[in-house]
Structure formats: C-alpha cells, structure tokens
Motif scaffolding. Structure first.
Motif, short mmCIF file in Angstrom:
data_model
loop_
_atom_site.label_atom_id
_atom_site.label_comp_id
_atom_site.label_asym_id
_atom_site.label_seq_id
_atom_site.Cartn_x
_atom_site.Cartn_y
_atom_site.Cartn_z
N GLU A 134 0.64 -1.36 0.03
CA GLU A 134 0.06 -0.11 -0.05
C GLU A 134 0.94 1.25 -0.01
N HIS A 181 0.50 5.41 0.75
CA HIS A 181 -0.29 6.57 1.31
C HIS A 181 0.42 7.86 1.07
N THR A 189 -0.09 12.02 1.38
CA THR A 189 -0.77 13.23 1.77
C THR A 189 -0.07 14.54 1.47
N ASP A 233 -5.20 12.79 1.02
CA ASP A 233 -5.10 11.73 1.74
C ASP A 233 -5.60 10.49 0.90
N ARG A 281 -5.16 6.50 -0.44
CA ARG A 281 -4.45 5.05 -0.29
C ARG A 281 -4.49 4.44 -1.43
N ASP A 289 -3.74 0.73 -3.38
CA ASP A 289 -3.28 -0.92 -3.48
C ASP A 289 -2.23 -1.24 -4.50
N GLY A 295 -7.42 2.01 -5.45
CA GLY A 295 -7.18 3.10 -4.73
C GLY A 295 -8.34 3.93 -4.37
N GLY A 319 -9.63 7.72 -1.97
CA GLY A 319 -9.28 8.96 -1.24
C GLY A 319 -9.38 10.16 -1.97
N THR A 330 4.41 7.50 2.04
CA THR A 330 4.91 6.14 2.64
C THR A 330 4.24 5.09 1.91
N ASP A 381 4.10 0.98 2.33
CA ASP A 381 4.02 0.14 3.56
C ASP A 381 4.50 0.99 5.01
N LYS A 394 8.92 5.42 4.74
CA LYS A 394 8.76 6.85 4.44
C LYS A 394 9.70 7.34 3.11
#
Length: 317
Positions: A142, A144, A146, A152, A154, A156, A190, A192, A301, A303, A306
């Motif tokens: 995953e 992520h 921001t 925001d 996410r 897959d 995905g 968001g 990020t 998983d 960072k």
C-alpha cells in the motif's frame, strides 16, 4: 542548436539509447515538434544509424493511438524516439514495439528548453533514487499519499510491478520517458482525495488546486475549473477513462513547476497520479487517454517506509 541543447540531444542518442551503427531508428513527431525531431534524427544518423523522421498530425489526447503506418514504423525499428505534443507512451502501438524488442523513448510535450535543462542532471544520483522507489513500489502492498492541502490517498499496489524511469534505455525492449526521473507503478486499486497543482493537457491549477476524489479505483468527483475540465476529458471515454492508471514519484532535482506535466511529474518531492490507460505499464485498462495529475509538497509512505516528507526526499540511501 545551442550548446546546452546539443549536449542534451547527444545524451539522448549516445547515453540513454546508446544508438549503434547500422541500427534502424525512427523518430516520430507531430508538426509542432518537427524541428527538434530533425535534430534528434541527425544525431542518430551521426552515430551511424539509418535514421528516418516520420511526421504525423497531433493526436486528440495523450494516449491516442498513432496512425497505422506510424505504428508499423515503430514495430519495425531497432530504436524509436517520439517527441510529440501528445503522449504515445500509453498506446498499444508503443507497447507492441517494446514487446517486439525495440528500445525507445517518448518525449510528450517536450520543449528544447526543458530538454536542455532536465537532461543536465547527475544521472547516477537520479538513477539511484528512481530504482530505489521502483523497488519499494514493486514489493509494496500500500502507498499512502498526503500533502498540507489535504491530500489523503491510499493505493493498493499488490500484484503490480514497479518501474524505474531512470534514463537507461540500452537493453532490448527498454522503454522510458525523456527527460527522465521517476519511479512508477499501475496500482490495482485506490481511494481517497488528492489536490492537484498541475494536470496534463490542462496546465497549472490557478488559485486553489483541483480537488480530485477517488473511490474503488476510479476518479468519481473533481472540483475547481481545472478539475472539471479533467473530468470532462476523461468521461468522454466512459468508465475506463476515469480508471486509476498510475502512481509516480518524481526524482529529477532540476525539474521545476511549469504547467507542462512532462516536467512537473519529474520534480523531486512530488507525486503524480494518472487516470485512463494503464495496460502499457502493467495495468489492465486500454483506452485512448492517459492524464497525469501532480501533487506538490507531497508526503509518501510505502508500507512502513517513508519516502517523501512534505516535498523532501527522505528515503535512506
């Protein structure tokens, strides 16, 4: 030709593609980029290749297929270079040429100034960044994303393959974008929200960035003038047009925000998300459009790792 542009053209031909004597090279352009295409053709000819220039009318959108004779020329080449005002990267014609063993570079929306600036990079550092990101994407489950504006998102990544666009196009079947500088993947799904500062085929978002809402692997809502334009362009191709096609991470530290997405998506510290065609980069959707949207000051990020922190590249070497 300026000395900076001359060096950039030689870098494309000699370093990135390593064009060899007696290879068959096709340079595909549309009318606005005919002069740059001829410069690239001449450089390939000077390297000893049998190089030809083929000129087509501009395509309707990024991802639209080229005319059949151009597709045949791509498939018949050892090396192709495609500086054009619309992208051929995500076309079946390009994919078939690569699968047939041709190596090549697409250069959608390129300008002489951009090529001169962005190719004057430390290739080793950029390649290290691009490959490190591609490896993380390849192994990741995953991502992520921001940003301070409220992104925001996410995504897959399971079952999909990370790719480094690092300028090394010397292997049989190798393909990439030039100017180079990103690691990317076609996400499996995905959801968001993201706020885009630059949108392919549209340019910079004026005032507030475009707010784009994703659900279950599709763009479902877009607000702001530029967001509404994006949605209109994508929806002309039905549900497939709004498909979540790509997650990319810029790695070129000479790229700056211009409104030209070929440069903007390469900016170190940015993330871009594209909609439309994904089949040419490991996804399943074939549709004649692929539009990238750039998030600046991004945090990313993958998983537990960072990669970016509000626009700073923080991935450990």
């Amino acid at each position: 030709m300026s000395s900076d542009l001359d060096r950039a053209v030689q870098t494309v031909v000699r370093r990135c593609l390593d064009i060899q004597p007696d290879e068959d090279v096709v340079v595909v352009v549309d009318e606005p980029l005919q002069d740059l295409g001829e410069q690239l053709r001449q450089a390939a000819q000077q390297a000893g290749a049998d190089a030809v220039l083929t000129v087509m009318s501009p395509r309707a959108t990024d991802g639209s297929e080229p005319p059949a004779p151009v597709a045949e020329a791509l498939a018949a080449s050892d090396v192709f270079i495609a500086p054009a005002s619309r992208s051929l990267s995500h076309t079946l014609a390009r994919k078939r040429a690569s699968e047939g063993g041709a190596r090549g570079a697409t250069m959608p929306h390129v300008t002489a100034d951009m090529l001169a600036r962005l190719m004057a990079i430390d290739f080793d550092r950029m390649r290290h960044r691009s490959q490190a990101i591609a490896e993380l994407l390849d192994k990741g489950r995953e991502a992520h994303v921001t940003c301070p504006r409220g992104t925001d998102l996410r995504l897959d990544l399971t079952g999909r393959h990370g790719i480094a666009d690092d300028g090394d196009l010397t292997a049989k079947g190798a393909f990439g974008n030039l100017p180079c500088g990103e690691g990317f993947i076609a996400p499996a799904n995905g959801s968001g929200t993201m706020y885009a500062r630059s949108i392919a085929a549209i340019g910079l978002a004026h005032g507030h960035p475009a707010k784009l809402t994703l659900a279950d692997g599709h763009l479902t809502e877009a607000t702001g003038p530029e967001g509404e334009q994006l949605m209109q362009l994508l929806q002309e191709h039905g549900a497939a047009g709004t498909n979540l096609a790509e997650l990319g991470v810029g790695t070129n530290d000479r790229a700056t925000l211009t409104g030209n997405v070929l440069e903007d998506e390469k900016i170190l510290g940015t993330v871009h998300v594209a909609f439309g065609a994904s089949i040419a980069i490991g996804g399943k959707i074939s549709v004649p459009i692929h539009l990238d949207c750039v998030v600046t000051e991004a945090s990313l990020t993958i998983d537990e790792t960072k990669v970016l922190q509000e626009g700073r590249f923080v991935l450990a070497a």
